[in-house]
Each structure stands twice: as structure tokens, then as C-alpha cells.
Write an enzyme that holds these catalytic residues in place. Structure first.
Site, mmCIF file in Angstrom:
data_model
loop_
_atom_site.group_PDB
_atom_site.id
_atom_site.type_symbol
_atom_site.label_atom_id
_atom_site.label_comp_id
_atom_site.label_asym_id
_atom_site.label_seq_id
_atom_site.Cartn_x
_atom_site.Cartn_y
_atom_site.Cartn_z
ATOM 1 C CB CYS A 1 -1.219 0.386 -9.580
ATOM 2 S SG CYS A 1 -1.623 2.071 -9.050
ATOM 3 N N GLY B 1 -9.253 -9.071 -2.209
ATOM 4 C CA GLY B 1 -10.569 -8.480 -2.457
ATOM 5 C C GLY B 1 -11.648 -9.077 -1.567
ATOM 6 C CG ASN B 2 -15.045 -9.256 -2.137
ATOM 7 O OD1 ASN B 2 -15.002 -8.082 -2.491
ATOM 8 N ND2 ASN B 2 -15.528 -10.204 -2.906
ATOM 9 C CG MET C 1 -1.875 -1.187 1.270
ATOM 10 S SD MET C 1 -2.816 -1.285 2.808
ATOM 11 C CE MET C 1 -1.584 -1.929 3.955
#
Length: 473
Positions: free
Chosen positions: A97, A198-199, A13
Site C-alpha cells: 500500500c 500491474g498493467n 481493494m
């Protein structure tokens, strides 16, 4: 073996997965961490950038570690990776990205159509590096194409694949739900280890993802930022995590902007209640000031707990009270519009700005910063189609100086001008001029000293040597 069978992974990140945060996450269940995305071209040419982003952060506790690069040139990528490989356990190529900066720099998810280039980058990395090469990708809308993409990367030499189950268009308020179907299809189609992304908001999501997709590990980004104890399956008090993080920062310093951003995430729900402290956190200029704001938030929450009525439930539809670490569910465009009124601008509250591609100058769709610029200059347009197209530097692809004699950006121009002892008035670089002035000055110094030496027959040999040395220098 290299990554010690890691299942719980903290995502790369930008400005958020620095050493201090990685150490905090590892203390609370994370088994593998990535560095923030590093720019290969800058990493290769700038020793300070290498030192600040990797070399000074070398820490025995921070392993296994994967260093992630964005790049679009095989040689540059591999040369940067060679400088980093002794400080990590694998090198990751960022192909995921989706931000506008990646589009402008031509890297990340905007390389996913250029399969020949990606093959060359991975093949060369496999040949030159002593550590494994991995990739982080986003999916195509079609499952079949995503599978072929993953198989191409595996064949080129990728040894671990992280699949983010969203397309490059799914970002910000348009993020939506990540597709585990795509991830499952990739997992079945390749023989290398696969991580899912993801999720992921809590430990039960991790377990469900592994069960449904069959992946070897699960990566979390926003879920980890709001609850660094996610992989422990705990929802601790926010101030516990914040205080522990601030203690680590004192041992392993990082820019204040990173620290502030982490506290905004950790205290997200509480700062909706105490707006004044939100403003104070935004303005504070020192680490001690941030510690003070954190302490005040803690006292406010403890006072609220002491005055709590029996049987009282969390407000705003939250699963826990706001002082407990918990996920933040990002509202979609429709929910955001309902939140802020039909126009997204009622009661002085601005709706989520549109994506940069869609900004056509409509004040309601512009960011606050652009709205201020519009007020100063009503004729200013933010239509991307009207923006000037900048010529690129011959060397690195960044915008070149309009008056540069070498057709390069300032960084590349400075290197070349220094190497060739040349001038570039466009960038204000006068290496040749200064060198000629230096020679002229040295010559005048020698001439001025000669008559004096001739007149004095008793000048010692050592004095003459000193004069010669001064002239040469």
C-alpha cells in the site's frame, strides 16, 4: 493445492473487494480472491470489526480466499491472523500500500526498508499459523534490490509472493506503467509461486504477462472493477454486470458507499455522457434508489442504441461504446494538464490534485475540500512541514490524547482505565469516580434499611435476604 492452482486473481481493494463483488467476480472467471486490507490492530481488539469484515461474510462459494492484513508488530499481526485463519486459505501481509494513510500508520510499502522487522513477522507467522503466509509487495527502482528483497521474504517463510511492478512513489496520476522486467527477475530468483500485478486491463494482457514473466498467476484491481468479466475474456453490457451485482448485494448486504463506488466504476464512461444521473447516483441514500438510477441509465443507453446510425463508431477514442464494460486508462500528469488547460483550472475544471507531500498551500494544487477550507480561512496553511507532530500512544502507536493520564489513545486508555478502575479526565473516563459513588450509594441504602428492620421484629428471613441481595447488587 491450497489455492487450487489459481491463475486469475482479484486484488485486495479497500472498500471494493467485499463479499458481493468477490462472488460476482468468481461467477465470471476469477479463481482466487482477497479480502479488503484489514487493520490487524483493530481486528484484534474489536469484535464488531471482525464480524463485519470477515465472520459474517463466511460463504462456501467464496473459496479459496486470502485474508490480507496491514501490520507493523509481529505479535499483533500473528494474533489477528490466528483469529482469521479458520475463515480463509492463507494470510497475506500487505507490503504494497503506497497511500498516505499507510505512511502515517507505518505499514504497507513503507515497511519495505525494515527487513529485520519483516523477517520477524513472517517467521513468527510461519511458526504459529496453520495456513500459509503470503506477501504482496511493490518493487524498488533497482531490479537487483527488488530481487534481494523477494529472496529475503522467501527465506523468512513467505510461501507465495505477489509483485506489483510499480514503486511506492508510482500512484495516482504518477502511476505510469508497471515494470514486468522486475516481476520476471523476481520469478526467476525465487522458488515459491509468484503472482504479477500491474498493467492488466483485459484477458490478452493476462496471457501476455504470464508469457513474458513466467508467473503462476495474474492479479487485477482496476481492470476488474471496470469489467468483472475480464477473466472470461468478455466485454458485457454494463447493465448486465450492474444488475447482477445489485442482486447479489440484496442477498449479501454491504455498506451503500461500496455499492455506489462500484457503479461509478462500471458506468464510468456512460456517466461522462449523462452528468445529471451522475449527480443523482452521488446523492441517492438507499439501495432501492441506486437500483432506480441503474435502471434509468440502462433505459438511456437502450434508447441511444435504438437511435444509433449504421456504421457509427464509439466517441472519445473508446474501443467500445460507452455502455460496454471496458478499461479506463488513467491519464498521466501531462495528459491531465492538457485536458484541463495549462493551469489545470480553466473553464471551472480543477486539475488532478498534487500528491499530499507536494501540497504547499497553492490553491491550484489543493483538493476541492481544502480549497473550501481556504475560502473560510484564508490564513490556513496546508504545508505538511508546518503540521503539528502528534505524540504517539504508548500502546498502539496511534495519536495519543494530549491530556490523557496514561499517554494513550482513547481506545487503549479506556481498556486500561476499566481494568485498573481508574479515571482519565482527559478522555472523560470516570470508572473510579463512578465506582466510588456506587459504593457510597450501596452503603447509604444499607443504613437506611437497618432501623426499619430493627423496629419490625416480624420481618421474615426471606425479606432480609432480598434486602441484602439488593444491597450487594
Amino acid at each position: 493445492e491450497t489455492l487450487r492452482s489459481a491463475h486469475y486473481v482479484v486484488a485486495p481493494m479497500v472498500d471494493q473487494s467485499e463479499l458481493a463483488w468477490r462472488l460476482l467476480s468468481r461467477r465470471h472467471g476469477a479463481q482466487l480472491c482477497y479480502t479488503p486490507m484489514l487493520h490487524a490492530q483493530v481486528f484484534l481488539r474489536d469484535a464488531n470489526y471482525r464480524r463485519e469484515n470477515l465472520y459474517c461474510e463466511a460463504c462456501p462459494e467464496d473459496r479459496p480466499l486470502i485474508v490480507q492484513f496491514c501490520a507493523n508488530d509481529p505479535e499483533v499481526f500473528v494474533q489477528a491472523a490466528l483469529l482469521a485463519q479458520d475463515y480463509c486459505d492463507a494470510i497475506d501481509l500487505n507490503l504494497g500500500c503506497p497511500q498516505m494513510i499507510a505512511k502515517r500508520g507505518h505499514y504497507g510499502a513503507f515497511l519495505q526498508e525494515e527487513w529485520d522487522l519483516l523477517q520477524r513477522m513472517i517467521l513468527l507467522a510461519n511458526e504459529k499459523l496453520s495456513v500459509p503466509i503470503t506477501c504482496k509487495i511493490r518493487v524498488f527502482p533497482e531490479i537487483d534490490r527488488t530481487v534481494k528483497y523477494a529472496q529475503m521474504l522467501e527465506k523468512a517463510g513467505c510461501q507465495l509472493l505477489t509483485v506489483h511492478g510499480r514503486t511506492k512513489e508510482q500512484k495516482g496520476p504518477l502511476a505510469g506503467v508497471a515494470s514486468w522486467e522486475h516481476i520476471q527477475a523476481v520469478r526467476k530468483a525465487v522458488s515459491i509461486p509468484v503472482f504479477a500485478n500491474g498493467n492488466i486491463q483485459c484477458l490478452s494482457d493476462v496471457e501476455e504477462c504470464i508469457r513474458k514473466t513466467g508467473v503462476h498467476g495474474v492479479m487485477s484491481a482496476e481492470g476488474n472493477l471496470h469489467n468483472p468479466a475480464l477473466f472470461e475474456g468478455r466485454n458485457p453490457l454494463v447493465w448486465e454486470m450492474a444488475e447482477e451485482y445489485l442482486e447479489i448485494v440484496q442477498k449479501h448486504p454491504c455498506p451503500l458507499s461500496y455499492v455506489r463506488a462500484h457503479l461509478f466504476k462500471l458506468w464510468h464512461h456512460t456517466l461522462q455522457v449523462y452528468q445529471q444521473l451522475r449527480e443523482e447516483l452521488a446523492k441517492v441514500k438507499t439501495l432501492e434508489g441506486i437500483v432506480d438510477v441503474n435502471r434509468e441509465l440502462k433505459l438511456r443507453c437502450q434508447e441511444e442504441i435504438a437511435n444509433q446510425k449504421e456504421g457509427e463508431k464509439p466517441k472519445e477514442g473508446l474501443p467500445f461504446f460507452h455502455w460496454i464494460c471496458q478499461p479506463y486508462i488513467r491519464p498521466g500528469p501531462k495528459e491531465r494538464c492538457k485536458e484541463n488547460g495549462a493551469t489545470g483550472n480553466e473553464k471551472g475544471v480543477r486539475g488532478k490534485r498534487a500528491l499530499e507531500e507536494e501540497e504547499d498551500g497553492n490553491a491550484e494544487l489543493l483538493s476541492k475540500n481544502k480549497q473550501k477550507k481556504k475560502l473560510r480561512n484564508p490564513n490556513k496553511s496546508f504545508d505538511p512541514s508546518l503540521k503539528p507532530k502528534y505524540a504517539k500512544c504508548d500502546q498502539c502507536g496511534n495519536p495519543k490524547g494530549n491530556k490523557c493520564v496514561f499517554n494513550m489513545c482513547r481506545g487503549c486508555c479506556k481498556k486500561r482505565a476499566f481494568k485498573e478502575t481508574a479515571d482519565c479526565p482527559g478522555h472523560g473516563l470516570l470508572f473510579k469516580t463512578k465506582y466510588e459513588k456506587s459504593l457510597s450509594w450501596q452503603s447509604s441504602q444499607r443504613i437506611s434499611q437497618t432501623p426499619e428492620i430493627c423496629q419490625r421484629g416480624d420481618v421474615a428471613v426471606e425479606d432480609t435476604a432480598v434486602l441484602t441481595e439488593a444491597g450487594d447488587s
